[in-house]
Design a protein around this motif. Structure first.
Motif, PDB file in Angstrom:
ATOM      1  N   ALA A 165      19.772   0.829  11.896  1.00  0.00           N
ATOM      2  CA  ALA A 165      20.260  -0.550  11.854  1.00  0.00           C
ATOM      3  C   ALA A 165      19.550  -1.369  10.785  1.00  0.00           C
ATOM      4  CB  ALA A 165      20.062  -1.204  13.221  1.00  0.00           C
ATOM      5  N   THR A 166      18.353  -0.945  10.394  1.00  0.00           N
ATOM      6  CA  THR A 166      17.580  -1.663   9.384  1.00  0.00           C
ATOM      7  C   THR A 166      17.083  -0.675   8.326  1.00  0.00           C
ATOM      8  OG1 THR A 166      15.537  -1.399  10.652  1.00  0.00           O
ATOM      9  CG2 THR A 166      16.813  -3.405  11.041  1.00  0.00           C
ATOM     10  N   ARG A 167      16.624  -1.210   7.204  1.00  0.00           N
ATOM     11  CA  ARG A 167      16.095  -0.357   6.143  1.00  0.00           C
ATOM     12  C   ARG A 167      14.769   0.270   6.572  1.00  0.00           C
ATOM     13  NH1 ARG A 167      17.523  -2.834   0.171  1.00  0.00           N
ATOM     14  NH2 ARG A 167      19.687  -3.442   0.644  1.00  0.00           N
ATOM     15  N   VAL A 168      14.452   1.399   5.965  1.00  0.00           N
ATOM     16  CA  VAL A 168      13.206   2.109   6.260  1.00  0.00           C
ATOM     17  C   VAL A 168      12.055   1.396   5.542  1.00  0.00           C
ATOM     18  CG1 VAL A 168      11.996   4.311   6.058  1.00  0.00           C
ATOM     19  CG2 VAL A 168      14.476   4.276   6.450  1.00  0.00           C
ATOM     20  N   PRO A 169      10.980   1.045   6.262  1.00  0.00           N
ATOM     21  CA  PRO A 169       9.871   0.325   5.639  1.00  0.00           C
ATOM     22  C   PRO A 169       9.334   0.964   4.363  1.00  0.00           C
ATOM     23  CG  PRO A 169       9.601   0.336   8.010  1.00  0.00           C
ATOM     24  CD  PRO A 169      10.768   1.224   7.714  1.00  0.00           C
ATOM     25  N   SER A 170       9.248   2.294   4.329  1.00  0.00           N
ATOM     26  CA  SER A 170       8.696   2.965   3.143  1.00  0.00           C
ATOM     27  C   SER A 170       9.742   3.147   2.034  1.00  0.00           C
ATOM     28  CB  SER A 170       8.130   4.335   3.529  1.00  0.00           C
ATOM     29  OG  SER A 170       9.163   5.188   3.995  1.00  0.00           O
ATOM     30  N   LEU A 171      11.009   2.828   2.342  1.00  0.00           N
ATOM     31  CA  LEU A 171      12.086   2.932   1.345  1.00  0.00           C
ATOM     32  C   LEU A 171      12.874   1.620   1.334  1.00  0.00           C
ATOM     33  CD1 LEU A 171      13.333   6.504   2.374  1.00  0.00           C
ATOM     34  CD2 LEU A 171      11.980   5.947   0.332  1.00  0.00           C
TER      35      LEU A 171
END
Length: 324
Positions: A228-234
């Protein structure tokens, strides 16, 4: 959940060794808590739980003994949890497989919703849709859809096994985009990644911890995050939702007890487990493993189980997936 780096497994073993050195007064406060992990040693599930083992022992004031019981997509280990007495001395940490299995297995030895007591969802493992850049030179999901649509049935997608969450996640993408592609199941994530890099298969969905080194090396390319959200490391990788495809899927880990667990026991276990998983040391471990902490209430966990089980049942029906 997919296997992750060996150093995290070693870290989990170190935590187990540290647990054995706990002062005597801790073990005297209560009987050991048996924690069943229905997955193999070194798997993502196992590493996550062992990373929190020492913190759980401190928070609950009792020894925590982790037992890996892999097999049949988690059914063997979960069956032991279901058979355990509802006395607060046995819990299990299950993944998406818990709610996928009723749809893919013709016979189940227990009811995945009625025969357990949800305690909490603890963490999520983000997934990404990846391609072999030499076979599919797509920079995003829209370009990938256009390439596959131009050659129906020409491309194939890999998974870690028929009926696994990575298989169903890829089926979600194929279904949402209205594509035709062949499914190639593997026996585990390692072989799947090897053949993706080698070009024997074209695309697939993988957990970020398992695929991150290959993204950095450029041997695989991520075209979308599936959550549902973007990946913190990407942070620059858009989700499938952002790219116009109605797909939201990721891995999760939840604590459960046997059916009939008393409300007071549920609260005691929930509060202690959540305190442990939100402690600084476990937060650090989860961040290093690229897992996202999202502790829930028992009620929210129960609602998620029911919702996810219905969602996967519909997807499995449409995809025609069955296991003996």
């Amino acid at each position: 959940m997919p296997s992750i780096h060996r150093r995290h497994f070693i870290g989990g073993l170190a935590a187990s060794a540290a647990l054995l050195a706990l002062p005597g007064h801790v073990s005297a406060q209560g009987s050991p808590l048996r924690v069943i992990v229905p997955a193999s040693a070194g798997s993502g599930q196992d590493v996550m739980v062992r990373s929190a083992q020492y913190a759980m022992s401190k928070a609950l004031g009792r020894p925590v003994v982790v037992e890996d019981l892999p097999g049949s997509g988690g059914i063997i280990g979960t069956q032991q949890l279901v058979k355990a007495a509802p006395d607060g001395n046995t819990i299990a940490f299950v993944s998406n497989n818990h709610v996928v299995n009723p749809a893919v297995y013709k016979k189940m030895p227990y009811d995945s919703l009625k025969d357990i007591t949800p305690i909490a969802i603890l963490a999520e493992t983000p997934f990404v849709l990846v391609v072999n850049p030499n076979r599919l030179p797509a920079g995003n999901a829209r370009e990938l859809v256009a390439l596959i649509r131009a050659k129906p049935d020409h491309y194939n997608f890999a998974s870690s096994g028929n009926g696994t969450i990575l298989h169903l996640a890829a089926e979600m993408f194929v279904d949402a985009a209205g594509l035709k592609a062949r499914h190639i199941p593997y026996k585990g994530v390692g072989a799947m990644i090897t053949d993706l890099i080698g070009g024997q298969v074209d695309f697939g969905v993988l957990a970020v911890p398992a695929v991150q080194p290959h993204l950095k090396a450029g041997t695989l390319r991520a075209v979308a995050a599936t959550g549902a959200t973007r990946v913190p490391s990407l942070p620059n990788l858009p989700t499938l939702q952002e790219q116009g495809l109605n797909v939201t899927v990721g891995g999760w880990l939840a604590a459960i007890g046997p059916a009939g667990l008393a409300t007071a026991q549920v609260k005691r276990l929930h509060d202690g487990i959540v305190a442990a998983w939100t402690s600084p040391e476990v937060k650090k471990a989860m961040a290093e493993q690229e897992n996202i902490l999202r502790p829930s209430t028992p009620e929210a966990a129960a609602a998620l189980f029911a919702r996810e089980q219905a969602r996967y049942a519909e997807l499995v029906r449409k995809a025609g997936v069955t296991l003996d």
